[in-house]
Design an enzyme around this catalytic site. Structure first.
Site, mmCIF file in Angstrom:
data_model
loop_
_atom_site.group_PDB
_atom_site.id
_atom_site.type_symbol
_atom_site.label_atom_id
_atom_site.label_comp_id
_atom_site.label_asym_id
_atom_site.label_seq_id
_atom_site.Cartn_x
_atom_site.Cartn_y
_atom_site.Cartn_z
ATOM 1 C CG HIS A 33 -1.742 -1.192 1.470
ATOM 2 N ND1 HIS A 33 -2.397 -1.161 0.986
ATOM 3 C CD2 HIS A 33 -1.169 -2.310 2.442
ATOM 4 C CE1 HIS A 33 -3.344 -2.785 0.766
ATOM 5 N NE2 HIS A 33 -2.263 -3.389 1.957
ATOM 6 C CB SER A 57 12.846 22.735 -15.705
ATOM 7 O OG SER A 57 11.621 23.895 -15.496
ATOM 8 C CE LYS A 84 11.205 19.430 -11.631
ATOM 9 N NZ LYS A 84 9.452 20.045 -11.951
ATOM 10 C CD GLU A 112 8.552 12.488 -15.555
ATOM 11 O OE1 GLU A 112 7.809 13.110 -16.453
ATOM 12 O OE2 GLU A 112 8.851 12.788 -14.709
#
Ligand code: ARG
Length: 453
Positions: A155, A276, A282, A289
């Protein structure tokens, strides 16, 4: 000029030709188309269906076309109906009559069925190699981090202590099953449909065993209708590829989490990360992704194929031309994902200390604390309850089970003694989880997986 021009009074309209043509996506099978045609022409010659010298001429001509395509001397005509039409047309342009004899006792329906099988058979070889490489990288990493303690989760809540090596090896197992699915698909795919003709074989005295042997198929299709209308092997491949993408996508999701400042279990190499345009701080895990995102494409390819196939009467129907774009896209996408993913994983930095710190804070040794009481004679349910109470006390006081004083333990249950600290030490908790399949057996698992490869 169309192969089927005889019956028609008019040229095909431009829009129909554009809509009907498959050459923009089937030209990639030029090699397999030529290979299939050479086998067919050889068989025709051997069986006396065409003259031997014509057969030799055809084979030589086809080989020359292959060379010319590969050297760039011959450009594939993108206005042709499909790759089969283009190559036969080119052969006839070069040889005249002999070229016109190639299609004796054959249809484009068994021709295309052979071409895709040959093409995908080779693609599966590439895919297997790539999956195997990824498993090897995983094994190397798992070996390196075989006793790096990290929290195991259920979980997404810290659950019990495991090692990073053990976590990684779970993916090796998934990928091993993927390999075996690719093998199965390849085996069922490797059956020769050539000789099925348009749908009902042919009255010429062909010998299908000759093309079967020449093209290195393991056998031949037993039913000509099935031979030309079966695309199960595309469905199987797309579904095996979809499952690979499920695995890569889950792995990517974890990598993305592990890279976040909230976890910081790993850091990706600069070469496999992006920045970024506005936020200077970043460093983004774009590869992971994208792999996660591209899983959607591959599932879509499978869904498209299933839907295209489900309602078509036997035997060949043009719907089946839709098989190629879908299955090729699935193959291309998975190959691209593996090409990006494997070196990204290989070059990541593992921050063991952060895994260790996360392990110390989440009470992941609570089960071991309860087990300690059980080993001292307490029934498990009582031990469970006592440990739960201790966890609540720790949370209240901002402590961990490791830092909670012995008096607190004893106040909850007087069986506790000094030995509890040893019993709940994370290193020991991991080491003792040593049954087959457990986190203490990473090195053994790595060895077994390497042997299987
Ligand atoms: N381009 C076609 C395909 O990919 C080849 C087979 C054409 N056969 C036919 N009867 N029109 O399916």
């Amino acid at each position: 000029m169309k192969l089927w021009a005889g019956r028609f009074q008019k040229e095909i309209s431009q829009t129909t030709n554009d809509f009907n043509s498959s050459i923009s996506f089937d030209s990639r099978m030029y090699k397999e188309d030529i290979q299939g045609s050479i086998a067919h022409a050889t068989m025709l010659g051997k069986c006396g269906i065409i003259d031997k010298d014509q057969s030799v001429l055809i084979c030589r001509g086809l080989n020359e076309i292959l060379e010319d395509i590969e050297s760039g001397k011959l450009q594939i005509d993108m206005t042709a109906e499909d790759i089969h039409t283009f190559i036969e047309g080119e052969l006839t342009k070069r040889l005249g009559d002999a070229g016109k004899r190639l299609h004796t006792a054959r249809s484009r329906n068994d021709q295309v069925a052979v071409d895709i099988r040959l093409y995908l058979r080779n693609q599966i070889d590439d895919l297997k190699l790539q999956v195997r490489n990824l498993i090897e990288v995983i094994c190397n990493k798992a070996e390196q981090y075989s006793d790096t303690v990290m929290p195991g989760y259920t979980h997404l809540q810290r659950a019990q202590p495991i090692t990073f090596g053990h976590h990684l090896m779970a993916y090796a197992e998934m990928l091993l099953r993927d390999l075996s699915r690719l093998n199965d698909t390849q085996k069922r795919m490797n059956i020769n449909p050539l000789g099925s003709g348009a749908l009902a074989c042919t009255t010429y005295p062909i010998d299908r065993t000759i093309t079967t042997e020449l093209l290195q198929f393991d056998g031949m299709t037993r039913n000509s209708l099935d031979g030309v209308s079966d695309r199960d092997f595309c469905l199987e491949l797309a579904s095996a590829l979809s499952i690979i993408m499920v695995h890569l996508s889950r792995f990517s999701e974890e990598i993305i989490m592990w890279c976040s400042w909230e976890f910081k279990f790993i850091e990706l190499d600069d070469a496999f990360s992006t920045g970024s345009s506005i936020m200077p701080q970043k460093k983004n895990p774009d590869i992971a992704e994208l792999v996660r995102g591209k899983s959607g494409r591959v599932f879509g390819d499978l869904q498209g194929l299933l839907t295209a196939m489900k309602g078509i009467a036997l035997a060949y129907n043009k719907d089946m031309q839709e098989d190629k774009e879908a299955v090729f896209d699935a193959v291309d996408t998975v190959k691209m994902c593996l090409t990006a993913f494997t070196p990204m994983l290989d070059t990541m930095t593992v921050i063991s200390q952060n895994m260790r710190n996360a392990s110390a804070k989440g009470f992941i040794n609570a089960t071991d604390c309860a087990d300690y009481l059980v080993k001292k004679g307490l029934p498990f349910r009582d031990a469970y309850k006592a440990t739960g109470t201790l966890v609540a006390i720790c949370i209240d006081k901002g402590l961990t089970l490791e830092t909670l004083p012995l008096e607190e333990y004893k106040a909850v249950c007087d069986i506790f003694d000094d030995g509890v600290y040893e019993a709940i030490s994370l290193e020991k908790c991991v080491k003792e989880r040593n049954p087959y399949g457990g986190p203490a057996n990473v090195l053994k698992a790595v060895k077994e997986v390497r042997t299987l490869l």
